[in-house]
Design an enzyme around this catalytic site. Structure first.
Site, PDB file in Angstrom:
ATOM      1  N   GLU A 161      -2.215  -8.305  -4.522  1.00 29.96           N
ATOM      2  CA  GLU A 161      -0.830  -8.243  -4.034  1.00 29.96           C
ATOM      3  C   GLU A 161       0.018  -9.455  -4.439  1.00 29.96           C
ATOM      4  OE1 GLU A 161      -0.803  -7.555   0.184  1.00 29.96           O
ATOM      5  OE2 GLU A 161      -1.210  -5.438  -0.043  1.00 29.96           O
ATOM      6  N   GLU A 187      -5.066   0.481  -0.933  1.00 26.21           N
ATOM      7  CA  GLU A 187      -5.312   0.221   0.488  1.00 26.21           C
ATOM      8  C   GLU A 187      -4.439   1.180   1.292  1.00 26.21           C
ATOM      9  OE1 GLU A 187      -4.673  -3.912   1.425  1.00 26.21           O
ATOM     10  OE2 GLU A 187      -5.826  -4.600  -0.298  1.00 26.21           O
TER      11      GLU A 187
HETATM   12  C1  GAL Z   1      -2.840  -6.157   2.596  1.00 29.16           C
HETATM   13  C2  GAL Z   1      -3.857  -7.036   1.898  1.00 29.16           C
HETATM   14  C3  GAL Z   1      -5.232  -6.921   2.528  1.00 29.16           C
HETATM   15  C4  GAL Z   1      -5.110  -6.994   4.012  1.00 29.16           C
HETATM   16  C5  GAL Z   1      -4.194  -5.922   4.493  1.00 29.16           C
HETATM   17  C6  GAL Z   1      -4.038  -5.861   5.995  1.00 29.16           C
HETATM   18  O1  GAL Z   1      -1.545  -6.613   2.389  1.00 29.16           O
HETATM   19  O2  GAL Z   1      -3.969  -6.716   0.542  1.00 29.16           O
HETATM   20  O3  GAL Z   1      -6.065  -7.930   2.038  1.00 29.16           O
HETATM   21  O4  GAL Z   1      -4.653  -8.259   4.377  1.00 29.16           O
HETATM   22  O5  GAL Z   1      -2.915  -6.157   3.965  1.00 29.16           O
HETATM   23  O6  GAL Z   1      -3.162  -4.844   6.374  1.00 29.16           O
END
Ligand code: GAL
Length: 626
Positions: free
Chosen positions: A144, A315
């Site tokens: 990110e 994710e």
């Molecule tokens: C994303 C990140 C992850 C985790 C997640 C939590 O932004 O890539 O590592 O922190 O958020 O929601």
């Protein structure tokens, strides 16, 4: 193509004795992919040049032999503590000049040459070791970019790199002075080494200087990403991705995506709703457990355009997150709906974040597919359901839309630099057009402004800094407000405003409006925030003082920021002109067409009836298109 599911796994957080069970359970749930490694640098290289490969070898073996495909992350978003002893000046500086310290993540400045070399080194060592490994099926670079506002840094290293960037772009300080208009306030330079970063000035810095710095900062992200891709490609044929975040305009995602095989992004619909969607309280209350009905889809369509068309969700929110101001739990069904919506927009794979909730550290309040005690959380059954549905519906299909909406990072930098009205926000205006299109049942491609517009029936391009002539080859072009109102260097064009090929119109002056003021448009709706005072033939919509939009041939110029009612009229009119059918959808319903199916998504907390079908709350339906 058969869609697939996966999850994000942190083997270094759990006893080794659990790994085999975890892997078996992932497979039993119907998952195909597992991402590991992206924050594990201190475990892989506990001391400089002293590696501990054993655990990584074993976990790859355990996951792979269970039947999972591994995505291996380069750990460069979390340099270990020893890295700071080696490179004490590697940390980023914020706009106020303060050091952003060790103790969380993303603690590096993109312009630090020593850290860039360290990233090349670790990417090389990892890909040499695992590049041909049969279980390594993809790579993720870093994690990110710009999350936690980390793409822009004001260090001495950034300053030096910016001076070199300026020297390469402008060749002479005379040219730079002319391009930026530095004669104003005696800001002229006679040596590139005099140029500072545009922070901590007495009053606002020159907008041309800021725009140049924003472009430079984006280029630093591109360079950083490319450096790792180049290393990995020497030793591995597995595809490379990076996981983008939502509502990030700090770097040009098209340019980063050009170096990737697959774009991916991290979708947290409920975190976004309370953290970064602009909506009033009533709307946020209505969508509290579902997330905004357009925000994810917008990013699906945007990031699909950033690589060759291959894209994933790396994710996917499974339950409450920890980082929004408030963190409600999703309505049952939403983790399933979010996955299907991504597939309907062309995602190949959706990975749920994360496999098991961590009992320690910053994200201990963030849900996973499993609770910390390994009991399932509610999203696990939903993931399993999606996996079964994928088996039953192997072909989702993809489609190209007839409508393209332009998103341009340069315009975002420009208007963030010079909003002129407090709430003139480039992301927001493009998003409002997207939302209005979706509300009328339309499937949209989001595209860069360099697209071959002639292949679209309708192209819509709000608030473009400069307008390439190629855009006017669209079947029809709806453009404005604020379009073509600057040069590439952020001055007012000599040709006049708007500077748009084939359009004979003038905007002698503009005005911005506070939230309590608007200008009514004859026939319904209003203009808010921004108004171009428009002169020219072909007046199409009027307000009291004259034209608010005009049409000349294949171009409609819109001279203001439309409210939802006016925007609806503009879209209906443009679609009618292009023979594109629109629909009157119930407020919570959204559609997406692929070449094979029409998908229906109910973002509401109540059932919705449409065309004789009942779609339950958080429901997904699809029908086959003939
Ligand atoms: C994303 C990140 C992850 C985790 C997640 C939590 O932004 O890539 O590592 O922190 O958020 O929601």
């Amino acid at each position: 193509m058969k869609r697939s599911l996966g999850t994000c796994y942190y083997p270094e957080h759990w006893p080794e004795a659990w790994w085999a069970n975890d892997a078996a359970k992932m497979v039993e749930t119907g998952l195909t992919w597992v991402r590991i490694g992206e924050f594990s640098w201190s475990k892989l290289e506990p001391q400089p040049d002293r590696f501990d490969w054993g655990w990584m070898d074993r976990v790859i073996e355990t996951l792979g032999s269970a039947g999972l495909k591994v995505i291996l992350g380069t750990p460069t978003a979390t340099p270990p503590r020893w890295m700071l002893d080696k490179h004490p000046d590697m940390l980023a500086h914020d706009k106020e000049g303060r050091v952003r310290k060790f103790g969380s993540r993303r603690h590096y400045c993109f312009s630090h040459p020593g850290y860039l070399d360290e990233c090349r080194r670790i990417a090389r060592i990892l890909s040499k070791r695992y590049g041909k490994h049969p279980h390594i099926a993809a790579w993720q670079i870093d994690n990110e970019y710009d999350c936690h506002d980390t793409a822009i840094s004001y260090t001495p290293n950034a300053r030096m790199a910016f001076q070199n960037w300026c020297a390469a772009r402008y060749q002479s300080t005379d040219a730079l002075n002319r391009a930026w208009g530095n004669v104003f306030w005696s800001m002229e330079y006679d040596d590139f080494t005099q140029i500072d970063l545009p922070n901590l000035t007495v009053t606002e810095p020159n907008p041309s200087h800021v725009l140049a710095f924003r472009r430079f900062s984006s280029d630093q992200v591109v360079r950083f990403n490319r450096a790792q891709c180049d290393e990995i490609r020497k030793y591995s044929n597995a595809p490379i991705t990076h996981n983008f975040m939502g509502r990030i305009t700090a770097f040009d995602h098209y340019q980063v995506g050009a170096d990737l095989d697959i774009s991916s992004w991290d979708s947290y619909p409920m975190g976004f709703l309370l953290d970064r969607v602009c909506a009033d309280q009533a709307e946020k209350k209505h969508y509290l457990r579902q997330g905004d009905p357009d925000f994810q889809a917008f990013h699906h369509d945007l990031y699909r355009a950033t690589s060759s068309g291959r894209w994933w969700i790396m994710e996917q929110q499974p339950g409450p997150v920890n980082w929004a101001p408030w963190n409600p739990a999703p309505l049952p069904g939403m983790p399933r709906l979010w996955a299907w919506e991504a597939f309907a927009h062309g995602a190949e794979t959706v990975c749920y974040f994360r496999w098991r909730q961590a009992p320690f550290a910053q994200e201990q309040m963030h849900a996973g597919l499993l609770q910390p005690n390994s009991e399932p959380s509610s999203a696990l059954a939903e993931a399993a359901q999606v996996a079964r549905e994928i088996d039953a519906l192997p072909e989702v299909g993809t489609a190209r839309a007839r409508i393209a909406l332009v998103f341009d990072y340069d315009s975002a930098y420009a208007w963030e630099t010079q909003p002129q009205g407090l709430d003139f926000d480039y992301f927001q205006i493009v998003f409002e057009f997207y939302r209005a299109l979706r509300k009328q049942g339309l499937s949209v491609d989001i595209v860069p402004k360099t697209i071959d517009a002639s292949s679209y029936d309708l192209v819509i391009a709000p608030a473009l800094l400069t307008v390439p002539a190629s855009l006017t080859t669209a079947g029809h072009l709806v453009i404005g407000p604020r379009a073509g109102s600057k040069t590439e260097e952020m001055s007012i064009p000599e040709e006049g405003v708007p500077n748009i090929f084939g359009l004979a119109a003038q905007v002698p002056y503009v005005e911005t409006l506070p939230p309590f003021a608007s200008i009514a448009v004859d026939g319904g709706g209003a203009v808010t925030k921004w108004r171009d005072h428009l002169l020219g033939d072909g007046a199409l919509y009027h307000c009291d003082e004259g034209a608010i939009a005009l049409r000349q041939g294949k171009i409609t110029y819109l001279g203001g920021w439309p409210d939802p009612a006016f925007l609806r009229r503009i879209i209906q009119d443009a679609c009618a002109l292009c023979d594109i059918p629109t629909l009157d959808l119930p407020a919570d319903l959204r559609l997406r067409d692929t070449d094979k199916h029409r998908f229906f998504f109910n973002y509401g907390p109540k059932s919705v009836v449409f065309q004789g079908r009942t779609i339950p709350p958080a429901g997904v339906l699809w029908t086959t298109l003939s």
